[in-house]
Design a protein around this motif. Structure first.
Motif, mmCIF file in Angstrom:
data_model
loop_
_atom_site.group_PDB
_atom_site.id
_atom_site.type_symbol
_atom_site.label_atom_id
_atom_site.label_comp_id
_atom_site.label_asym_id
_atom_site.label_seq_id
_atom_site.Cartn_x
_atom_site.Cartn_y
_atom_site.Cartn_z
ATOM 1 N N TRP B 86 0.823 -1.219 0.000
ATOM 2 C CA TRP B 86 0.000 0.000 0.000
ATOM 3 C C TRP B 86 0.856 1.268 0.000
ATOM 4 O O TRP B 86 0.380 2.359 0.278
ATOM 5 C CB TRP B 86 -0.993 0.013 1.162
ATOM 6 C CG TRP B 86 -0.505 -0.558 2.470
ATOM 7 C CD1 TRP B 86 -0.687 -1.830 2.900
ATOM 8 C CD2 TRP B 86 0.214 0.110 3.520
ATOM 9 N NE1 TRP B 86 -0.128 -2.000 4.152
ATOM 10 C CE2 TRP B 86 0.431 -0.827 4.554
ATOM 11 C CE3 TRP B 86 0.696 1.406 3.681
ATOM 12 C CZ2 TRP B 86 1.106 -0.509 5.738
ATOM 13 C CZ3 TRP B 86 1.373 1.722 4.862
ATOM 14 C CH2 TRP B 86 1.572 0.775 5.863
ATOM 15 N N SER B 89 -0.181 4.333 -2.510
ATOM 16 C CA SER B 89 -1.346 5.142 -2.141
ATOM 17 C C SER B 89 -1.026 6.018 -0.931
ATOM 18 O O SER B 89 -1.597 7.096 -0.787
ATOM 19 C CB SER B 89 -2.574 4.269 -1.892
ATOM 20 O OG SER B 89 -2.259 3.173 -1.092
ATOM 21 N N LEU B 90 -0.104 5.575 -0.082
ATOM 22 C CA LEU B 90 0.272 6.395 1.073
ATOM 23 C C LEU B 90 1.214 7.523 0.645
ATOM 24 O O LEU B 90 1.035 8.683 1.038
ATOM 25 C CB LEU B 90 0.954 5.531 2.133
ATOM 26 C CG LEU B 90 1.256 6.252 3.435
ATOM 27 C CD1 LEU B 90 -0.026 6.657 4.139
ATOM 28 C CD2 LEU B 90 2.097 5.397 4.357
ATOM 29 N N THR B 93 -0.272 10.683 -0.777
ATOM 30 C CA THR B 93 -0.993 11.627 0.088
ATOM 31 C C THR B 93 -0.130 12.815 0.511
ATOM 32 O O THR B 93 -0.650 13.807 1.015
ATOM 33 C CB THR B 93 -1.476 10.926 1.387
ATOM 34 O OG1 THR B 93 -0.315 10.519 2.128
ATOM 35 C CG2 THR B 93 -2.341 9.727 1.088
ATOM 36 N N ARG B 369 0.308 -0.393 -8.543
ATOM 37 C CA ARG B 369 0.037 1.044 -8.605
ATOM 38 C C ARG B 369 -0.744 1.438 -7.345
ATOM 39 O O ARG B 369 -0.448 0.964 -6.283
ATOM 40 C CB ARG B 369 -0.715 1.361 -9.891
ATOM 41 C CG ARG B 369 0.006 0.779 -11.110
ATOM 42 C CD ARG B 369 0.142 1.721 -12.218
ATOM 43 N NE ARG B 369 1.255 1.302 -13.068
ATOM 44 C CZ ARG B 369 1.441 1.707 -14.296
ATOM 45 N NH1 ARG B 369 0.605 2.568 -14.842
ATOM 46 N NH2 ARG B 369 2.489 1.310 -14.990
ATOM 47 N N GLY B 370 -1.795 2.215 -7.494
ATOM 48 C CA GLY B 370 -2.570 2.558 -6.290
ATOM 49 C C GLY B 370 -3.794 1.672 -6.119
ATOM 50 O O GLY B 370 -4.635 1.941 -5.272
ATOM 51 N N PHE B 371 -3.897 0.610 -6.947
ATOM 52 C CA PHE B 371 -5.158 -0.155 -6.959
ATOM 53 C C PHE B 371 -5.248 -1.188 -5.831
ATOM 54 O O PHE B 371 -6.340 -1.559 -5.419
ATOM 55 C CB PHE B 371 -5.333 -0.872 -8.301
ATOM 56 C CG PHE B 371 -5.426 0.052 -9.472
ATOM 57 C CD1 PHE B 371 -6.418 1.015 -9.531
ATOM 58 C CD2 PHE B 371 -4.518 -0.034 -10.516
ATOM 59 C CE1 PHE B 371 -6.516 1.874 -10.610
ATOM 60 C CE2 PHE B 371 -4.604 0.812 -11.604
ATOM 61 C CZ PHE B 371 -5.597 1.778 -11.659
ATOM 62 N N GLY B 372 -4.112 -1.681 -5.389
ATOM 63 C CA GLY B 372 -4.100 -2.639 -4.277
ATOM 64 C C GLY B 372 -4.968 -3.857 -4.510
ATOM 65 O O GLY B 372 -4.943 -4.478 -5.566
#
Lengths: 367, 411
Positions: B86, B89-90, B93, B369-372
């Motif tokens: 993850w 995505s972190l 931010t 990517r950011g999809f997890g």
């Protein structure tokens, strides 16, 4: 300035209520208003919320997972509420009989509600594994189906013969006479044993390997894993509602039943005309609590989906959808979308309860 | 006397104030004992000289949820674990501090480059890898001996490996060759071996012919009598089947060592690389890694950087390695004598270490990517549907492609 007694009483009441009003205000009202605000924004917990109007609500309606969650929630709620209300009432009526040792039975039947959801979910996983008890039971049942059919056939023949014999002697005997069955059943068992001994009936090789949990297959439009959760949840919630019904049943005067009995009413008529109408307030409470509880199904989905390997598409509910969007695995939180879904769930709960008040059973009478 | 006492108290009070406190957090469970020992024996003695006190706050429960919440609320610690899964995505931010200004290029070059790359986002480094794992193949020597089958080795292709599994399963009856799981984390390395990439240049996922070849082989293992579905054996992961001797092989990382130490201390197992794709003659693998990252809102960034340096220092990594707890992330440790020792665990750790470099073949970090999890779900469900006989390969791949297209914006 002197306060009159009434005002003073009001002030005291407010003072005592203050802690509760505070928690209600912070954890319900404030949280609710924040959720309403977030539902109109694109918010990921980090960047400032961006106003997007109704986009989140529209996106929900386009998301196949949300629509599936909605269907699962409604179907689950309907089935579980009906089942648990019916069986709780049935059980309460049975446990309201003046029998010896009834308190022990009441305790035993209440036990399932004490089990935690996590423990119950673990049991569920064991029961419904491909090599679990449910499949093994089914395998055993199908393997010994010839024996069971033979048993039923011989029982029917012996019992039928006895009934004819009794009737010929002028006794008004029915097919299900228990005294005759006491003779027919052992004879039938002996018969089956003899057939097995002679090799006329034998067990078959059957291995039922239905994947109850890792599947998206459905029955009556509801996926198998959700059926498994339905069974488990019904089993664990019946006792709580049973206690409510029992309390209600205790409040019905015995004289009503005695009067009805004198008038020649059957037990079924008494149940329909006395028990159920007088239980309306409890019935309303049970159905309302049942609906609200079932609409918020969450933890079992987490356990059955996680440890049980059930696909999300087969178990997702609205409450889980909300959670899954606030804390998506490995992705950025989608708080706006989750808030919209949470408000949708809140609205749906309100609507369902209002509908049941209007169309179903309410405190005062049937809708 | 009172005066002396007061002077002592003031002195100690001031010295406490002079210390800078740095809060660090990671997940709970067995990690607590490791980090506590590391802090006590290696890190804190070094930091005492610099006037830094480390406050360790392990998190039991869902660590990811806690961290996202804490960062959002501004209560997160100065340093924390970031799992590669993850990480993007972190990092997106902006709540994680880029580390380029605290560490020189030389310092960063001492870590395995693919791990450094895994924590690089938008050209900036957001985490120093503390340790890592790759997948390896563990095999039960006793079961292979009992079946009279040769041990798996690093020359095995999917075909020769499968033949061995089939022989074990046929000869031992109640033991599976391998227990397979419907999980991208175990299946994807086989797809990588074919040359398939999770994302194309436009960021789309295409389940092409290469993917299909790996998919058909993997999902067909149970049908062809070489493996059993883990859930049918009452297990959720291949290590569980392996530890319970329900399966002769497992596909796991070095984390299986601790589990086997507790569950099956006498199990004689060996480790080798994952088998090669018979067409490309390559193998694939995943890197699972965790970094120490810094809170962008930390008020003690310089001190936190020093703690970070101590936590990932050669001494700290040597301490962790020698206890067989994790695979450290420094390049220099590849030549460490520990890896050359005889025994089950040094062999396992050596193979897992080498899985991240050339012998590992085509290696991707375990991130999408950011999809997890949203990205993995359609593939996991396709694997499961085919393995449990609910869908054909065609149908399952078609459904998965539709879901991935919707997710990655490919119409």
């Amino acid at each position: 300035m002197r306060l009159n007694a009434r005002t003073l009483e009001g002030l005291y009441a407010l003072l005592l209520l203050l802690p509760f009003l505070f928690t209600l205000g912070v954890f319900f009202l404030y949280a609710f208003l924040r959720a309403v605000y977030f539902s109109f924004t694109d918010y990921d917990l980090f960047s400032p919320p961006q106003f997007v109007g109704l986009a989140n609500y529209l996106r929900l309606l386009e998301d196949p997972l949300f629509l599936r969650a909605l269907w699962h929630t409604l179907a689950y709620s309907l089935v579980v509420t009906v089942l648990q209300t019916f069986f709780a009432l049935l059980l309460a009526t049975a446990l309201n009989q003046p029998l010896r040792g009834i308190t022990a039975f009441r305790t035993v039947y209440y036990l399932p509600s004490v089990v935690s959801t996590a423990a119950a979910s673990l049991l569920l996983l064991w029961l419904f594994q491909r090599t679990g008890l449910v499949n093994q039971g089914l395998s055993l049942l199908l393997a010994y189906l010839p024996h069971l059919l033979a048993l039923a056939l011989i029982f029917a023949l012996v019992q039928g013969g006895q009934v004819l014999w009794e009737r010929r002697r002028g006794a008004p005997t029915g097919f299900w006479d228990p005294a005759l069955a006491l003779i027919s059943l052992p004879l039938a068992l002996l018969g089956v044993y003899a057939l097995g001994f002679l090799g006329l009936v034998g067990p078959r090789e059957v291995r039922v390997e239905i994947p109850w949990l890792p599947t998206t297959a459905t029955f009556l439009g509801i996926p198998y894993p959700l059926w498994a959760i339905i069974l488990m949840n019904t089993y664990t919630t019946i006792p709580t509602f049973m206690v409510l019904f029992l309390a209600g049943l205790k409040g019905i005067p015995k004289t009503l039943y005695e009067a009805a009995a004198l008038d020649g009413a059957t037990p079924w008529t008494m149940f329909r005309r006395i028990t159920v109408p007088l239980l309306r307030p409890v019935l309303f409470l049970v159905i309302t609590l049942g609906l609200i509880g079932t609409l918020q199904l969450f933890d079992q989905v987490l356990f059955v989906g996680g440890s049980g390997g059930a696909p999300l598409e087969a178990t997702v509910t609205l409450a889980y959808y909300v959670y899954g969007n606030v804390f998506p695995s490995g992705a950025t939180p989608r708080v706006g979308l989750a808030s919209a879904a949470a408000l949708f769930l809140a609205g749906l709960t309100l609507l369902v309860v209002l509908l049941q008040r209007r169309l179903g059973v309410s405190e005062r009478g049937w809708g | 006397m009172r005066k002396i006492l007061a002077t002592i108290l003031v002195f100690f009070g001031l010295s406490t104030l002079a210390q800078t406190q740095v809060r660090i957090s990671g997940w709970g469970g067995p990690d607590v004992a490791i980090v506590t020992g590391l802090l006590r024996e290696v890190v804190q003695p070094r930091l005492d000289r610099e006037g830094i006190r480390v406050i360790y706050e392990p998190i039991e429960g869902d660590y990811t949820q806690w961290l996202f919440n804490a960062l959002s609320a501004g209560t997160a610690p100065d340093l924390f674990y970031v799992d590669i899964f993850w990480s993007e995505s972190l990092f997106a931010t902006g709540r994680v501090e880029p580390l380029d200004r605290y560490f020189s290029r030389q310092e960063i070059a001492e870590f395995l480059p693919n791990l450094v790359q895994a924590f690089t986002y938008g050209g900036r480094l957001y985490g120093i890898p503390k340790d890592f794992n790759t997948l390896a193949l563990q095999f039960n020597r006793d079961l292979f001996d009992e079946a009279g089958v040769r041990y798996p080795n690093q020359q095995d292709t999917w075909e020769t490996f499968e033949a061995k599994l089939r022989q074990v399963q046929t000869r031992l009856g109640d033991v599976a060759g391998l227990c397979v799981v419907a999980d991208v984390a175990r299946f994807a390395p086989f797809a990588f071996a074919t040359g398939w990439r999770p994302f194309d240049d436009r960021g789309h996922t295409v389940l092409d012919g290469n993917f299909r070849r790996a998919f058909e082989w993997y999902t067909g293992l149970t049908r062809r009598g070489a493996a059993r579905f883990a859930q049918d054996l009452g297990e959720g992961w291949t290590g569980g089947c392996f530890g319970g001797e329900k399966a002769a092989t497992a596909i796991e990382g070095a984390w299986i060592a601790g589990f086997l130490r507790d569950r099956a201390p006498n199990l004689r197992y060996g480790t080798t690389f994952l088998p090669l794709d018979p067409v490309t003659q390559r193998r694939g693998n995943f890197i699972f890694t965790v970094s120490w990252s810094m809170n962008a809102q930390s008020r003690n960034k310089e001190a936190a950087a020093r703690v970070l340096r101590a936590l990932t220092s050669p001494e700290a990594q040597q301490w962790v390695l020698e206890r067989g707890l994790a695979i450290p992330s420094r390049r220099a440790l590849a030549q460490n004598p520990y890896f050359q020792r005889a025994g089950r665990e040094p062999e396992l750790n050596r193979i897992v270490f080498q899985g991240s470099v050339a012998p590992g073949g085509v290696v991707y970090p375990f991130k999408f990517r950011g999809f997890g999890g949203d990205w993995m779900r359609p593939i996991n469900e396709a694997l499961q549907a085919v393995m449990t006989g609910q869908k054909t390969v065609d149908q399952a791949l078609r459904d998965a492609q539709v879901a991935l297209d919707r997710l990655t914006g490919r119409r």
